[in-house]
Structures are given as structure tokens and as C-alpha cells.
Design a protein around this motif. Structure first.
Motif, PDB file in Angstrom:
ATOM      1  N   THR A 156     -25.759  21.702 -32.272  1.00 58.56           N
ATOM      2  CA  THR A 156     -25.084  20.254 -32.440  1.00 58.56           C
ATOM      3  C   THR A 156     -23.756  20.628 -33.373  1.00 58.56           C
ATOM      4  O   THR A 156     -23.536  21.544 -34.073  1.00 58.56           O
ATOM      5  CB  THR A 156     -25.942  19.503 -33.338  1.00 58.56           C
TER       6      THR A 156
ATOM      7  N   VAL B 237     -28.471  20.205 -26.516  1.00 60.31           N
ATOM      8  CA  VAL B 237     -27.331  20.072 -27.654  1.00 60.31           C
ATOM      9  C   VAL B 237     -27.783  18.551 -28.004  1.00 60.31           C
ATOM     10  O   VAL B 237     -28.249  17.584 -27.291  1.00 60.31           O
ATOM     11  CB  VAL B 237     -26.018  19.922 -26.829  1.00 60.31           C
ATOM     12  N   LEU B 238     -27.844  18.483 -29.340  1.00 58.21           N
ATOM     13  CA  LEU B 238     -28.382  17.360 -30.288  1.00 58.21           C
ATOM     14  C   LEU B 238     -27.173  16.262 -30.578  1.00 58.21           C
ATOM     15  O   LEU B 238     -25.972  16.934 -30.605  1.00 58.21           O
ATOM     16  CB  LEU B 238     -28.793  17.589 -31.233  1.00 58.21           C
TER      17      LEU B 238
ATOM     18  N   ASN C 277     -22.521   8.804 -31.310  1.00 63.16           N
ATOM     19  CA  ASN C 277     -22.408  10.441 -31.165  1.00 63.16           C
ATOM     20  C   ASN C 277     -22.858  10.838 -29.888  1.00 63.16           C
ATOM     21  O   ASN C 277     -22.539  12.037 -29.522  1.00 63.16           O
ATOM     22  CB  ASN C 277     -23.893  10.752 -32.125  1.00 63.16           C
TER      23      ASN C 277
ATOM     24  N   ARG D  95     -21.768  14.383 -28.007  1.00 65.36           N
ATOM     25  CA  ARG D  95     -22.927  15.346 -27.530  1.00 65.36           C
ATOM     26  C   ARG D  95     -22.563  15.673 -26.044  1.00 65.36           C
ATOM     27  O   ARG D  95     -22.723  16.825 -25.619  1.00 65.36           O
ATOM     28  CB  ARG D  95     -24.242  14.704 -27.694  1.00 65.36           C
TER      29      ARG D  95
END
Length: 388
Positions: free
Chosen positions: A226, A196-197, A238, A242
Motif C-alpha cells: 500500500t 494492493v490495499l 483511496n 489503489r
């Protein structure tokens, strides 16, 4: 965050490509466009869908007066109108198609059901690689410190290897340290993994893991995922989002090693707020690197010393082996034909389309349903085979 990032290349230009299994391309373009708008999150987006009766094009083109009727405040309305003027939905869709990225929306059958159940689940996900039924139902997050000790590496490798043996998909964040070891161990042992980015899929962060990201997709053993659209860089703000997705995708989160201020603890806290289980591997009481996991245990996380502690607690240790006992029968002619064509040898979707005589969209939708129900499995590169 100042390091140079690497761009993602097109993965398989010869593969038949379906960006969404539920929306028309026109509808999808607007979903993508809304995902680019700061200030329109899951709650406000749902308000727009409700008011405009699922007509996302009307929602995108709404006047200031209509937006006020939806219930948006004046500041949000002004911000949306300003951003909308700079976003061209068809252009956004073309960018996605050029990189052959799959878009998974709330409407799609492939939207992870565990993630859909949490508060603030993102309306749009972007994926490189193909999600499988096991990914959607049997995933566990494995997270920890970037600066792991030898003990942390041993623990991460051991638990990841054993989880993979039970057909559990490993979810992590592609960070250095524990995340990297978890992804690599899953791949090396023939398992599946989701990275997961905290940025768009046209950027890989950290750049040191560019080749790992490529391996996850090219091997057919995993997915890059993502909630951030193309062009979004890995800004510090972010990463909590995430982490929210890592825990949301997972039945539980395993923290293998973490100091008191590790980002892995944010993931653990997200899991707790989502009603997910948190597991922690006890550390040496004199080790600063393990102080975070020891605190998790003091605060109520489940201490684990063997993978059976996790599988027994979740009551999933026999599910993958027993799934074949409850496989359903074909529901329609399309399913019967495709199941008759499929064997224990992988077949490309193009061959199935030609042999069945069905339209491409019918075949891809039917294959998705069959995979979700455990009758078939996707083995990478748009190839499918029977699961039994």
C-alpha cells in the motif's frame, strides 16, 4: 465502508528485519512522516528533495519562508506546518518497526521499476511480505466485479492459473469477487500474488478477506502492499489511488468481468493513461455483468480468449524460461562468497550472515541485488536459494 476492519498482527517476530535497504533509520523516519502529510504528493515531495538537495530532515524542518522558496503555495505551506506539529517522525518509525513492516522508497532497489516509471508514483510504499524479481518485472493485474457470475469465476480462475504457470505474478486489490478469486487461484497453484490495499497495513479491508491477507504473507507466496501509512482507513477516495498502483505495478491489466460502472474500469483507465496494455475477456452480449468489458473491447482494449493472447502480445512467454541463459557473473567478493554458500535448498539469512562473516547490512543488500539480477530467489521467511 462502515464494516469493522481487522488489525494486522506481527508476521514473524523471529525474522531478521530491515525496514529499508537504502536509507538510514533517521532518514526513513522523515520519509514516513512526509507520507502522512496530506497535500504533499509525489510532485511537491520531489520539489522539496530538489531544493534541499535530498536532505529530507531539512525539508521536514523547513521554515515557512524556505517552503515558499521551494515553490509551495501559501495554502499548502499552512497545511503542512499545521500537520507537521502533530506528527513525530521517530514515533512513526517505531510504529512501523513494531509491526515489522518494510518501507520501500524511491531510493530503494526494491522499488518496483514499472511503478517508478509512471506519473505520480508514490514516494513511499509499505509492504508485508517479500517482493521477488519476478514480482518486479513480470506482473499482470487481474481485476473485475465484486458480484461476479459463474462465468466470471471460471474465466478468472482459468486465466490466473495459466498466467501463474508462466511465472507471472498476479496483482489485484483484495476486494471481494474477482480480486479474491485471482489471489486464491494464484496461491492454490503455487504462484505469486500482490494485494494492493486502499488503507494502511494495520487494517484489512474488506474484513472478510483477513485470512486471505494472512495467507498471502504467511505462505511466502506474496505481498500486501500500500501507499497509505498506518492508521489510514479505506475511505472511498483511496480506491482510485489503489487502482493507480495496481496498474502501475503491472505490464498489463486483465479485466475478466465487469458491469458498466465497475471500479475495475477505473483500473483499466489508469493502465491506459500509464501506457500499459488492457486486456478484456468478451462476455455474453445479454449479460449486464459483462457490459463493461465488452465496452472496453469496443474502445480498443485487446480481446483475449486464451492466456497466450496476453503473453504473445507482451512478448514475455519465453522470458522466464530463458532468463538463466543470460545470468551475469558475480561482480565482487561479497557476491562470490554468498553464491558459493547458497544451494538449491533454502537457507535463512541469519545462517548466511554467520557463514560469510559479512555485516548484516552487507548481506541483505547483496542478496537483494542478486535476486533482482535473477541469480537467487527469496522463498519466504527470509530464506534464499539459487535460482538455477
Amino acid at each position: 465502508m462502515g464494516k469493522k476492519q481487522r488489525r494486522v498482527e506481527v508476521y514473524d517476530p523471529l525474522a531478521r528485519y530491515y525496514p529499508s535497504d537504502a536509507l538510514s533509520l533517521e532518514e526513513l523516519a522523515y520519509w514516513i512522516a512526509f507520507s502522512r502529510v496530506m497535500g504533499i504528493g509525489p510532485v511537491r515531495f520531489q520539489m522539496l528533495l530538489d531544493y534541499f538537495e535530498e536532505d529530507v530532515a531539512r525539508a521536514w524542518q523547513a521554515t515557512a519562508h524556505e517552503l515558499a522558496c521551494v515553490g509551495l503555495d501559501q495554502r499548502t505551506i499552512e497545511s503542512f506546518l499545521k500537520q507537521r506539529a502533530c506528527i513525530d517522525p521517530p514515533h512513526e518509525l517505531k510504529r512501523i518497526e513494531k509491526l515489522r513492516i518494510q518501507v520501500i522508497t524511491w531510493k530503494d532497489a526494491l522499488y518496483p521499476p514499472l511503478l517508478r516509471k509512471i506519473e505520480y508514483s508514490p514516494p513511499v510504499l509499505y509492504a508485508c511480505g517479500q517482493l521477488t524479481s519476478d514480482d518486479l518485472h513480470y506482473s499482470i493485474g487481474v481485476v473485475g466485479t465484486r458480484k461476479m457470475s459463474h462465468y466470471g469465476r471460471q474465466v478468472t480462475e482459468h486465466f490466473t492459473k495459466e498466467l501463474v504457470k508462466g511465472r507471472i505474478t498476479i496483482v489485484s486489490g483484495l476486494a471481494l469477487g474477482v480480486d479474491t478469486v485471482a489471489h486464491n487461484t494464484a496461491l492454490d497453484n503455487g504462484g505469486r500474488t500482490i494485494a494492493v490495499l486502499a488503507c494502511g497495513l494495520d487494517t484489512i479491508y474488506p474484513p472478510e478477506n483477513y485470512h486471505l491477507a494472512r495467507q498471502i504473507v504467511d505462505s511466502g507466496q506474496g505481498v500486501l502492499l500500500t501507499a497509505f501509512p498506518l492508521g489510514i482507513k479505506p475511505e472511498a477516495g483511496n480506491f482510485p489511488a489503489r487502482n493507480h498502483i495496481i496498474s502501475g505495478l503491472s505490464l498489463g491489466v486483465l479485466v475478466t468481468e465487469a458491469p458498466p460502472k465497475s471500479g475495475a474500469l477505473i483500473t483499466a483507465n489508469s493502465a491506459l493513461t500509464q501506457g500499459r496494455e488492457v486486456y478484456a475477456v468478451p462476455s455474453n452480449i445479454f449479460s449486464a455483468n459483462g457490459a463493461g468489458v465488452n465496452k472496453l473491447i469496443r474502445d480498443g482494449a485487446h480481446p483475449v480468449t486464451d492466456v497466450s493472447d496476453i503473453l504473445d502480445h507482451l512478448n514475455i512467454h519465453t522470458v522466464p524460461q530463458d532468463e538463466t541463459l543470460t545470468l551475469r557473473q558475480p561482480a565482487n567478493q561479497e557476491e562470490r562468497v554468498l553464491l558459493a554458500l547458497l544451494t538449491r535448498e533454502p537457507q535463512h539469512i541469519d545462517d548466511l550472515i554467520r557463514a560469510s562473516g559479512f555485516a548484516a547490512h552487507t548481506v541483505t543488500a547483496t542478496l537483494t541485488i542478486l535476486e533482482l539480477d535473477g541469480l537467487i530467489k527469496h522463498v519466504g521467511n527470509m530464506q534464499y536459494m539459487l535460482s538455477i
